[in-house]
Design an enzyme around this catalytic site. Structure first.
Site, mmCIF file in Angstrom:
data_model
loop_
_atom_site.group_PDB
_atom_site.id
_atom_site.type_symbol
_atom_site.label_atom_id
_atom_site.label_comp_id
_atom_site.label_asym_id
_atom_site.label_seq_id
_atom_site.Cartn_x
_atom_site.Cartn_y
_atom_site.Cartn_z
ATOM 1 N N GLU A 166 0.850 -1.188 0.000
ATOM 2 C CA GLU A 166 0.000 0.000 0.000
ATOM 3 C C GLU A 166 0.888 1.242 0.000
ATOM 4 O O GLU A 166 1.805 1.346 0.797
ATOM 5 C CB GLU A 166 -0.884 -0.022 1.251
ATOM 6 C CG GLU A 166 -1.964 1.016 1.238
ATOM 7 C CD GLU A 166 -2.732 1.013 -0.059
ATOM 8 O OE1 GLU A 166 -3.559 0.122 -0.244
ATOM 9 O OE2 GLU A 166 -2.496 1.898 -0.910
ATOM 10 N N LYS A 225 8.373 -1.421 -1.713
ATOM 11 C CA LYS A 225 7.685 -0.646 -0.673
ATOM 12 C C LYS A 225 8.711 -0.070 0.305
ATOM 13 O O LYS A 225 8.673 1.116 0.640
ATOM 14 C CB LYS A 225 6.675 -1.543 0.055
ATOM 15 C CG LYS A 225 6.022 -0.937 1.276
ATOM 16 C CD LYS A 225 5.142 0.250 0.919
ATOM 17 C CE LYS A 225 4.622 0.975 2.135
ATOM 18 N NZ LYS A 225 3.409 0.521 2.689
ATOM 19 N N CYS A 281 5.266 4.270 9.295
ATOM 20 C CA CYS A 281 6.000 3.557 8.245
ATOM 21 C C CYS A 281 7.470 3.915 8.122
ATOM 22 O O CYS A 281 8.312 3.028 8.044
ATOM 23 C CB CYS A 281 5.336 3.812 6.900
ATOM 24 S SG CYS A 281 3.821 2.880 6.722
HETATM 25 C C1 UDX Z 1 4.172 7.225 4.106
HETATM 26 C C2 UDX Z 1 4.329 7.156 2.573
HETATM 27 O O1 UDX Z 1 4.232 8.490 2.039
HETATM 28 C C3 UDX Z 1 3.245 6.252 1.987
HETATM 29 O O2 UDX Z 1 3.448 6.119 0.580
HETATM 30 C C4 UDX Z 1 3.332 4.887 2.649
HETATM 31 O O3 UDX Z 1 2.313 4.034 2.178
HETATM 32 C C5 UDX Z 1 3.220 5.020 4.156
HETATM 33 O O4 UDX Z 1 4.215 5.917 4.647
HETATM 34 P P1 UDX Z 1 2.581 8.534 5.786
HETATM 35 O O5 UDX Z 1 3.537 8.067 6.836
HETATM 36 O O6 UDX Z 1 1.127 8.315 5.997
HETATM 37 O O7 UDX Z 1 2.929 7.842 4.381
HETATM 38 O O8 UDX Z 1 2.783 10.108 5.576
HETATM 39 P P2 UDX Z 1 3.777 11.028 4.728
HETATM 40 O O9 UDX Z 1 2.960 12.033 4.017
HETATM 41 O O10 UDX Z 1 4.723 10.253 3.914
HETATM 42 O O11 UDX Z 1 4.568 11.810 5.869
HETATM 43 C C6 UDX Z 1 5.476 11.158 6.746
HETATM 44 C C7 UDX Z 1 6.111 12.156 7.681
HETATM 45 O O12 UDX Z 1 7.032 13.001 6.993
HETATM 46 C C8 UDX Z 1 5.122 13.092 8.372
HETATM 47 O O13 UDX Z 1 5.481 13.266 9.718
HETATM 48 C C9 UDX Z 1 5.263 14.383 7.593
HETATM 49 O O14 UDX Z 1 4.883 15.510 8.329
HETATM 50 C C10 UDX Z 1 6.754 14.366 7.296
HETATM 51 N N1 UDX Z 1 7.139 15.178 6.129
HETATM 52 C C11 UDX Z 1 6.672 14.867 4.894
HETATM 53 C C12 UDX Z 1 8.004 16.267 6.300
HETATM 54 O O15 UDX Z 1 8.433 16.556 7.417
HETATM 55 N N2 UDX Z 1 8.374 16.990 5.198
HETATM 56 C C13 UDX Z 1 7.927 16.701 3.942
HETATM 57 O O16 UDX Z 1 8.308 17.413 2.989
HETATM 58 C C14 UDX Z 1 7.038 15.609 3.784
#
Ligand code: UDX
Ligand code: ADP
Length: 468
Positions: A166, A225, A281
């Protein structure tokens, strides 16, 4: 093996952040397929069946509309695990795979006990051929173990294991599912394997164009993944590393992100400096990758990826240290308002949220924390802190206050720390906040979401990550 081209009955084991939204969208887009989501947690199932759609166990924008459309039409949430497994032609395993907290690989490897339990359950209950789909993120070559367990019952039933990781991100799960950049399906490259792959392709092609449905062998799919999450997390750690340098040199990290992101080879996304990434993740998957690399004797590869986590820990610590240092090297007895507890906006998920680490650090310095988050429940905040900290539950309860009103959190405080990028924080009446805070009034914007000019005009001492 009997593999239908068009599946009519799907079961998903695990009604969590992945299983719930994913199955809701499959049911919405494939009305002729009966989709049953099961979970051993009966309360969770009851919550998914709630009359009041605002009380679903997971908050995701757009989720309640999808559930409303499909639930009790062809989408069902049930605690009758065995029945749903046996009726289904295709079974998704969507249970949690946290980092191991014991034994060999503690703190690094994925804990596969829930996945193994599912495989054993399927093997025991199934009376007809099944396609078993790994949805949970798993170490490469797990499909092989699942297959061994499935076949070990020695019944006259055949299984094919597919990997279908996913890629949805929390907070945008429904949009990510509706408009997926790609769906990845890995399977054995033999006749039955290819047929099983095709039957899952036929599910997703109800709403996604075929060119976005990629098929590979099982191991490439499993490892993709981990690789995707490692690359994404690495981008965040890379920009966060530059943020520390910016603060020393007077450069502006947002300007740098913009400048490098304009290069089409780099691209603009995932370059937002922050207090550190969280979520269930990124850290888990990288630790997993590090563990696998090390177990194959690839020390340099393991060290390379481990640095992404180290940098993230450094960033969280750096932010907390900055607060203490700026508040004249002591926060003992000082009221600090924390805005945001979720690991990112638009979710009530708090797993690995940077807020937990920052709060723990400040509590060790005897700060009085008043915490506000628009979606996270108080009980979850206490649980997160109790799990991480060495303080007793009673002590954590005594040291923190959780409020439903952000202005109450900030009233009479020495400082405000923003830990989650909730949109509503931008729209607060910051003049009013300033007037009711102790002076000098400090704001530590861990997400760089506030308008610097306005904060300056109001009179705040503002710290934003990556600006000198
Ligand atoms: C992630 C992956 O994006 C997704 O494809 C996978 O299936 C699951 O893991 P998620 O953990 O839900 O998704 O959120 P994501 O949007 O990736 O953000 C992860 C973390 O990084 C958050 O704490 C977010 O705030 C942080 N982040 C993200 C930053 O600090 N800066 C950024 O530019 C992007
Ligand atoms: P994710 O983010 O991977 O979806 P969650 O923790 O949100 O993780 O959801 C996983 C769900 O799987 C939980 O609701 C848990 O109760 C459920 N679960 C774990 N093991 C089993 C099992 N053996 N049978 C059924 N459900 C399970």
């Amino acid at each position: 093996m009997n593999i239908p081209n068009n599946i009519t009955n799907i079961c998903c084991i695990g009604a969590g952040y992945v299983g719930g939204p994913t199955m809701a969208v499959i049911a919405q887009k494939c009305p002729e397929i009966k989709v049953t989501v099961v979970d051993i947690n009966q309360q969770r199932i009851a919550d998914w069946n709630t009359e009041n759609l605002d009380k679903l166990p997971i908050y995701e924008p757009g989720l309640k509309e999808v559930v409303q459309e499909a639930r009790d039409r062809n989408l069902f949430f049930s605690a009758e695990v065995d029945k749903a497994i046996d009726e289904a032609q295709m079974i998704f395993i969507s249970v949690n795979t946290p980092t191991k907290t014991y034994g060999v690989g503690k703190g690094m490897a994925a804990d596969l006990k829930y996945v193994e339990l599912c495989a054993r359950k399927i093997a025991k209950v199934a009376t007809s051929d099944k396609i078993v789909v790994e949805k949970s993120t798993l170490p490469v070559r797990t499909a092989e173990s699942i297959k061994t367990i499935l076949d070990a019952e020695g019944k006259n039933v055949n299984f094919k294991v597919l990997s279908n990781p996913e890629f949805l991100a929390e907070g945008t799960a429904i949009d990510d599912l509706h408009n997926a950049d790609r769906v990845l399906i890995g399977g054995d490259q033999d006749e039955d394997g290819l047929k099983a792959i095709q039957s899952l392709v036929n599910v997703y092609s109800h709403w996604l164009p075929l060119e976005r449905i990629l098929t590979t062998n099982v191991w490439s799919s499993e490892l993709s993944k981990l690789t995707a999450n490692a690359f994404l997390a690495q981008r965040v750690s890379s920009i966060n590393a530059m943020s520390a340098l910016c603060e020393q040199t007077g450069a502006n990290v947002d300007e740098i992100a913009n400048a490098i992101g304009s290069d089409s080879r780099i691209g603009p996304k995932f370059l937002k400096a922050s207090v550190g990434f969280g979520g269930s993740c990124f850290q888990k998957d990288i630790l997993n990758l590090v563990y696998i690399a090390r177990s194959y004797g690839l020390g340099e590869v393991a060290d390379y990826w481990e640095q992404v986590i180290k940098l993230n820990d450094y960033q969280k610590r750096r932010f907390a240290e900055k607060i203490v240092k700026t508040l004249f090297n002591t926060v003992s007895g000082k009221k600090i308002a924390m805005l945001g507890w979720a690991f990112k906006q638009d979710t009530n998920d708090t797993r690995e949220s940077a807020a937990i680490y920052v709060a723990d650090y400040l509590l060790n310095e005897q700060a009085e924390l008043v915490i506000y988050d628009p979606k996270v429940k108080a009980g979850q905040i206490y649980t997160d802190l109790d799990y991480l900290s060495t303080r007793s539950e009673e002590e954590n309860k005594r040291l923190i206050t959780i409020v439903n009103d952000p202005y109450e959190a900030m009233d009479d405080s020495h400082a405000v720390a923003i830990l989650t990028e909730w949109d509503e924080f931008k729209a607060y009446d910051w003049k009013r906040v300033y007037n009711c805070m102790k002076k000098p009034a400090f704001v530590f914007d861990g997400r760089n979401i506030l308008n610097i000019r306005i904060m300056d005009e109001v009179g705040f001492e503002l710290y934003t990550i990556g600006r000198g």
